[in-house]
Write a protein that holds these residues in place. Structure first.
Motif, PDB file in Angstrom:
ATOM      1  N   VAL A 129      29.516  76.394  75.498  1.00 48.18           N
ATOM      2  CA  VAL A 129      29.122  76.246  76.898  1.00 48.18           C
ATOM      3  C   VAL A 129      27.695  76.775  76.966  1.00 48.18           C
ATOM      4  O   VAL A 129      27.442  77.939  76.662  1.00 48.18           O
ATOM      5  CB  VAL A 129      30.068  77.017  77.841  1.00 48.18           C
ATOM      6  CG1 VAL A 129      29.568  76.970  79.272  1.00 48.18           C
ATOM      7  CG2 VAL A 129      31.473  76.422  77.747  1.00 48.18           C
ATOM      8  N   VAL A 130      26.782  75.903  77.332  1.00 49.78           N
ATOM      9  CA  VAL A 130      25.351  76.223  77.302  1.00 49.78           C
ATOM     10  C   VAL A 130      24.801  76.323  78.721  1.00 49.78           C
ATOM     11  O   VAL A 130      25.410  75.844  79.680  1.00 49.78           O
ATOM     12  CB  VAL A 130      24.572  75.159  76.494  1.00 49.78           C
ATOM     13  CG1 VAL A 130      25.063  75.108  75.046  1.00 49.78           C
ATOM     14  CG2 VAL A 130      24.687  73.780  77.132  1.00 49.78           C
ATOM     15  N   ASP A 131      23.630  76.925  78.846  1.00 48.65           N
ATOM     16  CA  ASP A 131      22.976  77.001  80.145  1.00 48.65           C
ATOM     17  C   ASP A 131      22.667  75.594  80.644  1.00 48.65           C
ATOM     18  O   ASP A 131      22.521  74.654  79.858  1.00 48.65           O
ATOM     19  CB  ASP A 131      21.676  77.810  80.035  1.00 48.65           C
ATOM     20  CG  ASP A 131      21.928  79.292  79.815  1.00 48.65           C
ATOM     21  OD1 ASP A 131      23.018  79.783  80.157  1.00 48.65           O
ATOM     22  OD2 ASP A 131      21.020  79.966  79.282  1.00 48.65           O
ATOM     23  N   PRO A 184      23.650  71.531  89.427  1.00 51.35           N
ATOM     24  CA  PRO A 184      22.434  72.236  89.005  1.00 51.35           C
ATOM     25  C   PRO A 184      22.666  73.745  88.901  1.00 51.35           C
ATOM     26  O   PRO A 184      23.260  74.359  89.791  1.00 51.35           O
ATOM     27  CB  PRO A 184      21.423  71.910  90.112  1.00 51.35           C
ATOM     28  CG  PRO A 184      21.887  70.580  90.634  1.00 51.35           C
ATOM     29  CD  PRO A 184      23.395  70.656  90.578  1.00 51.35           C
ATOM     30  N   GLY A 185      22.243  74.302  87.768  1.00 57.71           N
ATOM     31  CA  GLY A 185      22.367  75.735  87.534  1.00 57.71           C
ATOM     32  C   GLY A 185      23.658  76.173  86.886  1.00 57.71           C
ATOM     33  O   GLY A 185      23.802  77.340  86.525  1.00 57.71           O
ATOM     34  N   LEU A 186      24.623  75.267  86.699  1.00 57.34           N
ATOM     35  CA  LEU A 186      25.927  75.646  86.147  1.00 57.34           C
ATOM     36  C   LEU A 186      25.950  75.462  84.633  1.00 57.34           C
ATOM     37  O   LEU A 186      25.592  74.398  84.116  1.00 57.34           O
ATOM     38  CB  LEU A 186      27.040  74.802  86.782  1.00 57.34           C
ATOM     39  CG  LEU A 186      28.475  75.085  86.322  1.00 57.34           C
ATOM     40  CD1 LEU A 186      28.874  76.534  86.616  1.00 57.34           C
ATOM     41  CD2 LEU A 186      29.441  74.120  86.991  1.00 57.34           C
ATOM     42  N   ALA A 187      26.376  76.502  83.930  1.00 55.95           N
ATOM     43  CA  ALA A 187      26.586  76.391  82.487  1.00 55.95           C
ATOM     44  C   ALA A 187      27.696  75.379  82.225  1.00 55.95           C
ATOM     45  O   ALA A 187      28.640  75.270  83.004  1.00 55.95           O
ATOM     46  CB  ALA A 187      26.958  77.758  81.909  1.00 55.95           C
ATOM     47  N   GLU A 236      27.550  81.745  94.538  1.00 60.01           N
ATOM     48  CA  GLU A 236      28.393  82.796  93.944  1.00 60.01           C
ATOM     49  C   GLU A 236      29.499  82.186  93.087  1.00 60.01           C
ATOM     50  O   GLU A 236      29.791  82.660  91.986  1.00 60.01           O
ATOM     51  CB  GLU A 236      29.040  83.679  95.021  1.00 60.01           C
ATOM     52  CG  GLU A 236      28.171  84.079  96.186  1.00 60.01           C
ATOM     53  CD  GLU A 236      27.984  82.987  97.236  1.00 60.01           C
ATOM     54  OE1 GLU A 236      28.944  82.381  97.756  1.00 60.01           O
ATOM     55  OE2 GLU A 236      26.812  82.727  97.542  1.00 60.01           O
ATOM     56  N   ALA A 237      30.136  81.143  93.608  1.00 58.33           N
ATOM     57  CA  ALA A 237      31.204  80.480  92.857  1.00 58.33           C
ATOM     58  C   ALA A 237      30.636  79.822  91.604  1.00 58.33           C
ATOM     59  O   ALA A 237      31.248  79.884  90.531  1.00 58.33           O
ATOM     60  CB  ALA A 237      31.910  79.449  93.731  1.00 58.33           C
ATOM     61  N   GLY A 293      30.510  79.565  85.850  1.00 54.06           N
ATOM     62  CA  GLY A 293      29.742  79.405  84.609  1.00 54.06           C
ATOM     63  C   GLY A 293      29.955  80.573  83.660  1.00 54.06           C
ATOM     64  O   GLY A 293      30.142  80.380  82.448  1.00 54.06           O
ATOM     65  N   ALA A 294      29.948  81.785  84.188  1.00 58.62           N
ATOM     66  CA  ALA A 294      30.158  82.968  83.348  1.00 58.62           C
ATOM     67  C   ALA A 294      31.570  82.958  82.747  1.00 58.62           C
ATOM     68  O   ALA A 294      31.753  83.281  81.563  1.00 58.62           O
ATOM     69  CB  ALA A 294      29.926  84.237  84.168  1.00 58.62           C
ATOM     70  N   PHE A 295      32.565  82.579  83.552  1.00 57.59           N
ATOM     71  CA  PHE A 295      33.940  82.481  83.048  1.00 57.59           C
ATOM     72  C   PHE A 295      34.008  81.498  81.879  1.00 57.59           C
ATOM     73  O   PHE A 295      34.586  81.791  80.832  1.00 57.59           O
ATOM     74  CB  PHE A 295      34.895  82.058  84.172  1.00 57.59           C
ATOM     75  CG  PHE A 295      36.218  81.538  83.680  1.00 57.59           C
ATOM     76  CD1 PHE A 295      37.158  82.395  83.129  1.00 57.59           C
ATOM     77  CD2 PHE A 295      36.509  80.181  83.751  1.00 57.59           C
ATOM     78  CE1 PHE A 295      38.381  81.916  82.656  1.00 57.59           C
ATOM     79  CE2 PHE A 295      37.725  79.690  83.287  1.00 57.59           C
ATOM     80  CZ  PHE A 295      38.657  80.559  82.742  1.00 57.59           C
ATOM     81  N   LYS A 296      33.404  80.314  82.050  1.00 64.65           N
ATOM     82  CA  LYS A 296      33.479  79.302  80.984  1.00 64.65           C
ATOM     83  C   LYS A 296      32.755  79.758  79.723  1.00 64.65           C
ATOM     84  O   LYS A 296      33.225  79.491  78.611  1.00 64.65           O
ATOM     85  CB  LYS A 296      32.906  77.970  81.475  1.00 64.65           C
ATOM     86  CG  LYS A 296      33.773  77.331  82.540  1.00 64.65           C
ATOM     87  CD  LYS A 296      33.380  75.910  82.851  1.00 64.65           C
ATOM     88  CE  LYS A 296      31.891  75.722  82.834  1.00 64.65           C
ATOM     89  NZ  LYS A 296      31.506  74.322  82.807  1.00 64.65           N
ATOM     90  N   GLN A 297      31.641  80.447  79.876  1.00 65.72           N
ATOM     91  CA  GLN A 297      30.931  80.929  78.693  1.00 65.72           C
ATOM     92  C   GLN A 297      31.750  81.975  77.952  1.00 65.72           C
ATOM     93  O   GLN A 297      31.847  81.928  76.720  1.00 65.72           O
ATOM     94  CB  GLN A 297      29.554  81.469  79.086  1.00 65.72           C
ATOM     95  CG  GLN A 297      28.594  80.342  79.436  1.00 65.72           C
ATOM     96  CD  GLN A 297      27.221  80.820  79.861  1.00 65.72           C
ATOM     97  OE1 GLN A 297      27.088  81.753  80.641  1.00 65.72           O
ATOM     98  NE2 GLN A 297      26.193  80.161  79.346  1.00 65.72           N
TER      99      GLN A 297
END
Length: 189
Positions: free
Chosen positions: A13-15, A51-54, A140-141, A146-150
């Motif tokens: 999972v990338v930026d 946009p902005g989601l890993a 926020e979501a 994104g952090a959860f998936k990474q």
């Protein structure tokens, strides 16, 4: 499950990549050429559409149609796309309702994509669009998801296992998305 040419290293999972929208536009043009007026709409869905989601570097497109029919398989396969054979790529449950669908892989050797063909009025179509629009509208979501998936990809590198763990978490996310949809009077467009 991936076709043999799609097998690669562990889940990554990338930026967010600002090229993903143009990658989708290129794919959408090919899909439009393949299915013509059978498409009610072709949507950029999934994490790469936010946009902005890993995300995994795999473009998800949704072709909305009035009805699923075997000729759609013929049209997309004639353009090189490969119908995924697994049962979960032909039926999914959204909001407790079983929904038929078709999922296609890219032509062999091309960039990773999943092409989802769904009935335009189906709950699974709404689900995909709400997921996208909620995460686009809610920083926020988006950051938390994104952090959860990474973190998940770092600890669970197998694609199947990753998907099995992510599915119930997605349902929790979508409960919040439904609340947002009610508050904002969101509708499918």
């Amino acid at each position: 499950m991936p076709f043999p040419d799609e097998l690669g290293p562990a889940i990554a999972v990338v930026d967010y990549n600002p090229n993903w929208p143009s990658d989708f536009n290129h794919l959408a043009a090919r899909l439009q050429a393949a299915v013509g007026d059978r498409a009610v709409a072709i949507d950029h869905i999934g994490s790469t559409s936010v946009p902005g989601l890993a995300a995994k570097n795999c473009i998800d497109a949704q072709i909305r149609v009035t009805a699923l029919s075997p000729d759609l398989v013929d049209l997309l396969e004639s353009a090189g796309f490969r119908c995924r054979p697994e049962p979960w790529n032909h039926t999914e449950t959204s909001y407790g309702v079983p929904c038929e669908k078709l999922v296609f892989a890219p032509p062999a050797g091309e960039r990773a994509v999943n092409v989802h063909v769904r009935v335009a009025t189906g709950p699974n179509t709404r689900y995909a669009l709400l997921f996208r629009d909620y995460l686009r509208a809610t920083p926020e979501a988006r950051e938390s998801w994104g952090a959860f998936k990474q973190r998940l990809a770092q600890s669970v590198p197998d694609l199947f296992d990753y998907g099995q763990i992510k599915a119930p978490a997605t349902n929790i996310l979508m409960t919040t998305a439904e609340h947002w949809a009610t508050q904002t009077a969101w509708t499918v467009r």
